[in-house]
Design a protein around this motif. Structure first.
Motif, PDB file in Angstrom:
ATOM      1  N   LEU A  49       0.824  -1.207   0.000  1.00 14.23           N
ATOM      2  CA  LEU A  49       0.000   0.000   0.000  1.00 14.23           C
ATOM      3  C   LEU A  49       0.857   1.256   0.000  1.00 14.23           C
ATOM      4  O   LEU A  49       0.531   2.244  -0.664  1.00 14.23           O
ATOM      5  N   CYS A  50       1.966   1.216   0.717  1.00 18.01           N
ATOM      6  CA  CYS A  50       2.868   2.376   0.727  1.00 18.01           C
ATOM      7  C   CYS A  50       3.535   2.553  -0.628  1.00 18.01           C
ATOM      8  O   CYS A  50       3.751   3.670  -1.078  1.00 18.01           O
ATOM      9  N   LEU A  51       3.881   1.448  -1.287  1.00 15.05           N
ATOM     10  CA  LEU A  51       4.510   1.536  -2.607  1.00 15.05           C
ATOM     11  C   LEU A  51       3.534   2.068  -3.653  1.00 15.05           C
ATOM     12  O   LEU A  51       3.919   2.787  -4.573  1.00 15.05           O
ATOM     13  N   LYS A  52       2.267   1.701  -3.499  1.00 15.76           N
ATOM     14  CA  LYS A  52       1.259   2.172  -4.454  1.00 15.76           C
ATOM     15  C   LYS A  52       1.138   3.684  -4.392  1.00 15.76           C
ATOM     16  O   LYS A  52       1.041   4.352  -5.407  1.00 15.76           O
ATOM     17  N   GLY A  53       1.142   4.233  -3.219  1.00 17.08           N
ATOM     18  CA  GLY A  53       1.089   5.675  -3.036  1.00 17.08           C
ATOM     19  C   GLY A  53      -0.235   6.277  -3.416  1.00 17.08           C
ATOM     20  O   GLY A  53      -1.245   5.584  -3.604  1.00 17.08           O
ATOM     21  N   THR A  54      -0.237   7.582  -3.584  1.00  9.86           N
ATOM     22  CA  THR A  54      -1.485   8.307  -3.860  1.00  9.86           C
ATOM     23  C   THR A  54      -1.661   8.621  -5.330  1.00  9.86           C
ATOM     24  O   THR A  54      -2.690   9.115  -5.732  1.00  9.86           O
ATOM     25  N   GLY A  55      -0.642   8.397  -6.154  1.00 11.49           N
ATOM     26  CA  GLY A  55      -0.754   8.709  -7.571  1.00 11.49           C
ATOM     27  C   GLY A  55      -0.395  10.147  -7.896  1.00 11.49           C
ATOM     28  O   GLY A  55      -0.462  10.544  -9.051  1.00 11.49           O
ATOM     29  N   ILE A  56      -0.006  10.928  -6.920  1.00  9.28           N
ATOM     30  CA  ILE A  56       0.337  12.333  -7.156  1.00  9.28           C
ATOM     31  C   ILE A  56       1.651  12.431  -7.930  1.00  9.28           C
ATOM     32  O   ILE A  56       1.823  13.298  -8.775  1.00  9.28           O
ATOM     33  N   ASN A  57       2.571  11.517  -7.654  1.00 11.40           N
ATOM     34  CA  ASN A  57       3.903  11.592  -8.268  1.00 11.40           C
ATOM     35  C   ASN A  57       3.945  11.003  -9.670  1.00 11.40           C
ATOM     36  O   ASN A  57       5.007  10.954 -10.271  1.00 11.40           O
ATOM     37  N   ARG A  58       2.853  10.524 -10.186  1.00 10.14           N
ATOM     38  CA  ARG A  58       2.875   9.882 -11.512  1.00 10.14           C
ATOM     39  C   ARG A  58       2.660  10.863 -12.611  1.00 10.14           C
ATOM     40  O   ARG A  58       2.102  11.863 -12.547  1.00 10.14           O
TER      41      ARG A  58
END
Length: 58
Positions: A49-58
């Motif tokens: 879950l931490c690796l998935k992140g929030t998607g902001i950095n994509r």
């Protein structure tokens, strides 16, 4: 009443750390293989879950 004078901060913090360490040691020594498996599975799931992140950095 309950606390007429507050305990010294340094003493209470070191007592708290020692108590938490003793509690953790006693608790972990009573865990079975199933308990450790559940803890390991939760740690792996949390890591993904931490690796998935929030998607902001994509």
């Amino acid at each position: 009443m309950f606390f007429d004078s507050p305990p010294p901060l340094l003493g209470s913090v070191s007592d708290l750390i020692r108590d938490v360490g003793n509690e953790l040691t006693a608790y972990s020594s009573q865990m079975t293989t199933t308990h450790w498996g559940i803890v390991a599975g939760c740690a792996v799931a949390f890591g993904f879950l931490c690796l998935k992140g929030t998607g902001i950095n994509r």
